[in-house]
Design a protein around this motif. Sequence first.
Motif, short mmCIF file in Angstrom:
data_model
loop_
_atom_site.label_atom_id
_atom_site.label_comp_id
_atom_site.label_asym_id
_atom_site.label_seq_id
_atom_site.Cartn_x
_atom_site.Cartn_y
_atom_site.Cartn_z
N UNK A 426 0.87 -1.15 0.17
CA UNK A 426 0.14 -0.12 -0.16
C UNK A 426 1.01 1.31 -0.24
N UNK A 427 0.67 2.25 -1.07
CA UNK A 427 1.20 3.45 -1.07
C UNK A 427 2.78 3.12 -1.40
N UNK A 428 3.20 2.16 -1.66
CA UNK A 428 4.59 1.81 -2.05
C UNK A 428 5.01 2.27 -3.58
N UNK A 429 5.97 3.23 -3.65
CA UNK A 429 6.28 3.57 -4.98
C UNK A 429 7.68 2.67 -5.38
N UNK A 430 7.32 2.18 -6.72
CA UNK A 430 8.27 1.42 -7.25
C UNK A 430 8.61 2.20 -8.90
N UNK A 431 9.61 1.50 -9.44
CA UNK A 431 10.22 1.89 -10.45
C UNK A 431 9.18 1.55 -11.72
N UNK A 432 8.93 2.19 -12.63
CA UNK A 432 8.14 1.62 -13.83
C UNK A 432 8.83 1.77 -15.26
N UNK A 433 10.25 2.29 -15.22
CA UNK A 433 11.05 2.33 -16.14
C UNK A 433 12.45 1.90 -15.88
N UNK A 434 13.39 2.12 -16.66
CA UNK A 434 14.56 1.42 -16.69
C UNK A 434 15.53 2.11 -15.46
N UNK A 511 1.20 -0.86 -6.94
CA UNK A 511 0.47 -1.72 -6.14
C UNK A 511 -0.85 -1.13 -5.30
N UNK A 512 -1.18 -0.02 -5.49
CA UNK A 512 -2.34 0.50 -4.75
C UNK A 512 -3.47 -0.23 -4.90
N UNK A 513 -3.96 -0.29 -6.40
CA UNK A 513 -5.00 -0.90 -6.90
C UNK A 513 -5.24 -2.25 -6.26
N UNK A 514 -3.88 -2.87 -6.42
CA UNK A 514 -3.82 -4.36 -6.25
C UNK A 514 -4.07 -4.45 -4.55
N UNK A 515 -3.45 -3.88 -3.94
CA UNK A 515 -3.77 -3.92 -2.45
C UNK A 515 -5.13 -3.52 -2.09
N UNK A 516 -5.85 -2.59 -2.57
CA UNK A 516 -7.08 -2.27 -2.19
C UNK A 516 -8.12 -3.44 -2.70
N UNK A 517 -7.89 -3.92 -3.77
CA UNK A 517 -8.57 -5.01 -4.24
C UNK A 517 -8.50 -6.07 -3.26
#
Length: 704
Positions: A426-434, A511-517
């Motif tokens: 929840x609210x974890x920011x990860x890289x979406x690019x290289x 992951x926010x929507x994944x966690x909430x779901x």
Amino acid sequence: MAREEEALFSAVDALLEQVAQDVLPDPAERKRLREAAGLSQAQIAKALDARREAVGNWETGKTEPRPPKRAAYARLLEGLAERFPAPAVDVPAAIEPAVPTAFTDPAPEPVQAPAPAAPSHPAASSTKPSTSRRSAGKRATLKPAPAPVAVDGRFANGPLAVLGGDGSAYCVGGLVLDCPAKTFPALVEWALTEAKLGASRLNRNGKDADPLIVITDAAAERLGLPAVLEDRRGLRLPEDHKVVKQITKAKWKLTRRGFGPWPRIYRPAEGGKRQCVQFAILPWGALDTRSWGDTGQLSPADVAAVLGSYATRVITPRGSTAVCGLELMSALRPPTRAVKDDSGAWVSGPNPGALTEPVDPAPPEAPAEHPLVAALYPRHHVRTPDQVIDEEAYDWFRPLTDQECTQGYTHAVGIDVNMAFAAAANRLVIGTGPATHVRSPAFDPKLPGSWLVDLSHIDLDPRLPSPFTPKGTHPTGPAWYSTSTVAYAVELGHAVAPSEAYVRYENAAYFDAWYTHLRDAYMATMADLGVTTGMNEEDFLAAMARHKSIDSGQAAVLSAIKSTVKGGIGKLRERPQSIKHKFGERWPALERPTWSPHARAELIGKARTNMHRKLMAWARVGLFPVAILSDCAVYLSHGPSPLDFMPHTPDGKPLPGGFRLGVSPGMVKHEGTRDFLWLAQTIEDEQINPARHIKGDDAPDSGE
């Protein structure tokens, strides 16, 4: 005159507010709008000065908002509807969402402009369909799956059907259809044309779920499948088997995985319409007992009840729970969306905030088999902490102190964090690019990545594990850590000076929507098992002690949800599965956008430091754990219950910042109790982590 005018305006405002009560969208649309905007129920609740549970009830139709919150809620939904209009029948992406290595999806559909919604009722047909609806002759003994709040006419009979040997197809809610098909090609045609099976997309940029047909032992025999797969290594039927020949002859295709426990049969999309059916072969072990318990041995009606609950709350199964966890990420955050190019034509474009394309890891993040590692080190080289990141869950225990041995403790009590890894997402920011390689960077806690930094100068009480290593040992020099871990060192008040880093300037709270779901699915299932929010500690412990006996079907759904979390995270760094893989070669998982060892490292690092933060809160009042395994901590106690040792404030409330008993993700439950002598022997004589066996010697490791 002014007062009369003011009274009239007040009456009009009241009337408008009453009108607003009648124009709320249906519950399913409320949830869709919130998720499309990337908002959590908690955020909406805070804006409306309401409880999160109330927002959840509004989205399921259990309750309706009352004035004045109702008017504000209606205004919010109206604004969201303008920004996120209702999805079209099919707005496919030119690039399919990420596919687990176990499958190769059908050919992607062409990109289309949004089209008008399909009618709720199919057009009349000149021929009478062979499918009929009836009530189950033999009713399910388990609680039926919850029916969807809003029914899409295309999927009127739910997401799946469990096929019995007599042609009865058991669906969600106790519905039974007559299926005349006696071959797989005929069964595929029936599922796609007459059965009205499937599920609506979870995100407006995603795709609808394909129908799932579950094949029981009797149905497998009827359709010509062997009772047992002879190929135990490849887990697939040989290409010359009659069933495979039937499929090929009828111009249908199998995915690269072949015809195994979870086969997919498809034809390339035509006119933007998918033609694909997912199957689960129960006699071949499609439902792993570690995730589903004995669900595969239940009656067809009961299997439909269990899988239907999971499909309604989580996602229609299309493989193991690990595969489902990964697929759910892509279903909620699709990699692509339909956009208009300069000429006005609809084309596929990347979806902001999603994992849109495969990205190679940074060298310290790559697993040992990766080509990057092969290019840097000899085959049998064991990488040191300054060469490879080691973000894993805790596996730590310590010797008992002399004082602990003389204080008269009688028990060792384990407490376990609910959905710990989901909560960390929840609210974890990860890289979406290289990743970008930088030298001597200033540490930025908002920038996800991997950092080479020396944390050996940070000293903590030896009765606590180090927050920086999975074994809880003290760092001995420079090592690679995720942003989550280094940020915790800064939080503890220590200076950090990275010598180099691999950082991601493109990032998002993926992951926010994944966690909430998954949180909502978990909480709804726990409520069905008699465990709800707001319980006092004694009632919660009593409810947890009996929850698995309340409804064995929902208990299986709960187990599957937990496995979905754990397995989905594991899939982020899936290693080679084939025995033919050679060191240094690429493997199929590397070609999907959701293969991200960096994301897994950030998530596990956050889960471990989240736990250490609560350990520290209790340590300040003199409570120290003796063992930790993943998210289970073992403490010494003068009694068998967590209440015998858990600290409270003078007014009886849980100690702020520490562990709290409760059902919500991040709170804890009672994991197990053993006597003190057993604990001492396990630690001192056997040198085994007692947290591994705190439930009992024969208790399986649930990963919780």
